[in-house]
Scaffold this active site. Structure first.
Site, PDB file in Angstrom:
ATOM      1  N   SER A 181       0.824  -1.212   0.000  1.00 16.99           N
ATOM      2  CA  SER A 181       0.000   0.000   0.000  1.00 16.99           C
ATOM      3  C   SER A 181       0.852   1.254   0.000  1.00 16.99           C
ATOM      4  O   SER A 181       2.059   1.218   0.228  1.00 16.99           O
ATOM      5  CB  SER A 181      -0.922   0.001   1.222  1.00 16.99           C
ATOM      6  OG  SER A 181      -0.156   0.193   2.402  1.00 16.99           O
ATOM      7  N   LYS A 182       0.182   2.386  -0.245  1.00 17.21           N
ATOM      8  CA  LYS A 182       0.878   3.670  -0.294  1.00 17.21           C
ATOM      9  C   LYS A 182       1.472   4.060   1.052  1.00 17.21           C
ATOM     10  O   LYS A 182       2.328   4.943   1.113  1.00 17.21           O
ATOM     11  CB  LYS A 182      -0.082   4.758  -0.780  1.00 17.21           C
ATOM     12  CG  LYS A 182      -0.362   4.695  -2.275  1.00 17.21           C
ATOM     13  CD  LYS A 182      -1.108   5.927  -2.740  1.00 17.21           C
ATOM     14  CE  LYS A 182      -1.250   5.918  -4.255  1.00 17.21           C
ATOM     15  NZ  LYS A 182      -1.898   7.144  -4.762  1.00 17.21           N
ATOM     16  N   ARG A 183       1.053   3.431   2.121  1.00 18.24           N
ATOM     17  CA  ARG A 183       1.595   3.751   3.442  1.00 18.24           C
ATOM     18  C   ARG A 183       2.997   3.195   3.617  1.00 18.24           C
ATOM     19  O   ARG A 183       3.682   3.538   4.573  1.00 18.24           O
ATOM     20  CB  ARG A 183       0.673   3.214   4.538  1.00 18.24           C
ATOM     21  CG  ARG A 183      -0.666   3.926   4.615  1.00 18.24           C
ATOM     22  CD  ARG A 183      -1.469   3.456   5.822  1.00 18.24           C
ATOM     23  NE  ARG A 183      -1.802   2.049   5.740  1.00 18.24           N
ATOM     24  CZ  ARG A 183      -2.860   1.568   5.116  1.00 18.24           C
ATOM     25  NH1 ARG A 183      -3.685   2.380   4.492  1.00 18.24           N
ATOM     26  NH2 ARG A 183      -3.118   0.275   5.099  1.00 18.24           N
ATOM     27  N   GLN A 184       3.410   2.318   2.713  1.00 19.63           N
ATOM     28  CA  GLN A 184       4.732   1.702   2.818  1.00 19.63           C
ATOM     29  C   GLN A 184       5.686   2.348   1.818  1.00 19.63           C
ATOM     30  O   GLN A 184       5.320   2.629   0.683  1.00 19.63           O
ATOM     31  CB  GLN A 184       4.630   0.199   2.539  1.00 19.63           C
ATOM     32  CG  GLN A 184       3.733  -0.505   3.566  1.00 19.63           C
ATOM     33  CD  GLN A 184       3.167  -1.805   3.026  1.00 19.63           C
ATOM     34  OE1 GLN A 184       2.852  -1.923   1.853  1.00 19.63           O
ATOM     35  NE2 GLN A 184       3.042  -2.792   3.895  1.00 19.63           N
TER      36      GLN A 184
END
Length: 463
Positions: free
Chosen positions: A249-252
């Site tokens: 995901s974009k959080r990583q």
């Protein structure tokens, strides 16, 4: 003609998943002498990020996935930004109402919020309750002056069958499918209307996208059928997952394409790695170029498995590609990577610069490894045991005269020390270099350090 596309949203950094989809779409278009289109889905105005569209194209260029049509490469099916196609969506949305496949909805935001609260309280699915679905002509006339949206009219109590080329026939219960908004009150389309209208208008023949869109698939098929448009072939690729099975995901950090650039990964290695996720080379190869991938790739061979995005394997594969590079190409890549690092630039300009690159090539897994290999300080202090080893090494190596200081003689001497003194090559390497791993030892001793420097270091380390 085969026409494929990707349709990224400029709402943040370019996601590695976008490149994954772009690879499949690009390869299939090139294999079939077709066209690869990049369409920008910029209708989510609240989440738009300035400069994000430019970053998308920079990422595609870095991977050499050059499109045939896009906002920057005009074709015959534009505009290629959704925000420039609003009149087109409004036209088709109104047509759909006339055809009976959609309806006007005048429900206020407050009513919808209260409806959802009540549904949650009653532990029901939070779906629109079709309040405006069957308004009479008189009621429509009374409300038409106010704000409204246009919603999809999903058939009631039916089984909607759709075909995904990877999974086969999938059946959906229409009672579980919401009458989703197609056209918002600001006249911007939602994804459902925009993607179908655009794919039809741009004559897309193969839709290759992530499996997260499977739940929306029946809505899109309904739209094609209501409009009586030809349905393209759909391939919903498995979602990329981390080794712990969580979604990339974009959080990583490693979801961001720029992260790979900053870490020193090569675009060829990343494409090679992505090509192995959900697809197997027919000859069983793990290392192949983009051109070989295009030649061997077939959409029908994509597997319905959850591909694991293993950074460790990518690092290994990146090392393979670094070793495939010619010296000139590797030097160019390193100079570009370290263009703002003065300490590394000094190494490049030194008399041993080219030699250091050649020696490091076999040890690097990423371009960022070069600095550590070339100039990193000792990784730990010498112990009493290490000092004893340094003295033994000095005593043996100092017996080699200048004319004997060559790779063959040094290797034989170190082997003798290992066998006679019971000292591991790992300990020998550390005591001589001051680090636990790095450049090839023998070549460094002969071609970089030289006899005088090696003996001086060993003498200092033995005291």
């Amino acid at each position: 003609m085969v026409r494929t596309r990707i349709a990224p949203s400029p709402t943040g950094f370019p996601h590695i998943g976008t490149i994954y989809q772009a690879l499949f779409n690009f390869a299939w278009a090139r294999k079939n002498s077709g066209n690869f289109i990049v369409r920008i889905e910029d209708t989510d105005r609240e989440r738009l990020v300035e400069g994000a569209e430019k970053k998308i194209f920079e990422a595609l260029d870095w991977f050499s996935l050059r499109e045939d049509e896009s906002p920057r490469r005009r074709g015959g099916y534009g505009p290629y930004r959704q925000s420039e196609r609003l009149k087109i969506y409004s036209k088709y949305a109104e047509q759909l109402v006339e055809k009976g496949g959609a309806y006007y909805c005048f429900c206020s935001k407050k009513r919808l919020e209260e409806l959802h609260k009540e549904q949650i309280k009653e532990k029901k699915s939070t779906m629109y309750d079709k309040h405006c679905r069957n308004l009479s002509e008189e009621e429509l006339a009374q409300k038409k002056g106010g704000p409204y949206v246009i919603r999809l009219k999903v058939p009631e109590s039916e089984t909607i069958s759709v075909k995904d080329e990877i999974r086969g026939i999938i059946n959906f219960d229409s009672s579980l499918i919401e009458d989703s908004v197609l056209l918002k009150s600001d006249r911007y389309p939602t994804y459902h209307l925009g993607v179908v209208v655009d794919d039809y208008s741009m004559k897309i023949t193969h839709v290759v996208r992530g499996e997260e869109w499977l739940s929306s698939f029946p809505k899109h098929i309904l739209l094609y059928k209501y409009f009586e448009w030809p349905i393209p072939l759909f391939y919903h690729t498995p979602i990329l997952r981390n080794p712990d099975k969580s979604k990339v995901s974009k959080r990583q950090g490693h979801a961001n394409v720029d992260w790979y650039k900053d870490e020193g990964f090569l675009p060829e290695a990343i494409l090679n790695f992505l090509g192995l996720l959900g697809w197997t080379h027919p000859d069983g190869l793990e290392e192949f170029s983009l051109y070989d991938f295009i030649d061997k790739f077939n959409l029908n061979n994509i597997r319905n498995v959850a591909p694991v995005f293993d950074i460790t394997k990518l690092e290994w594969l990146n090392g393979v590609w670094i070793r495939k590079y010619s010296f000139e190409k590797l030097k160019e890549a390193l100079e570009k990577f370290y263009k703002d690092d003065s300490s590394v630039k000094e190494i490049f300009e030194s008399k041993h610069g080219d030699l250091l690159i050649r020696l490091a090539q076999s040890r690097m897994r990423k371009l960022s490894d070069f600095k550590d290999l070339a100039i990193k300080s000792p990784s730990k202090e010498l112990s009493a045991k290490d000092k004893e080893i340094a003295l033994k090494l000095f005593n043996k190596l100092s017996k080699l005269e200048v004319k004997q200081w060559n790779e063959e003689k040094i290797l034989q001497t170190l082997r003798d020390i290992k066998n006679n003194e019971g000292i591991s090559m790992k300990d020998i390497y550390f005591v001589i270099t001051g680090r636990e791993q790095g450049l090839p030892l023998i070549e460094t001793m002969v071609r970089i350090e030289g006899r005088e420097n090696i003996l001086k270091k060993l003498q200092e380390r033995s005291s």
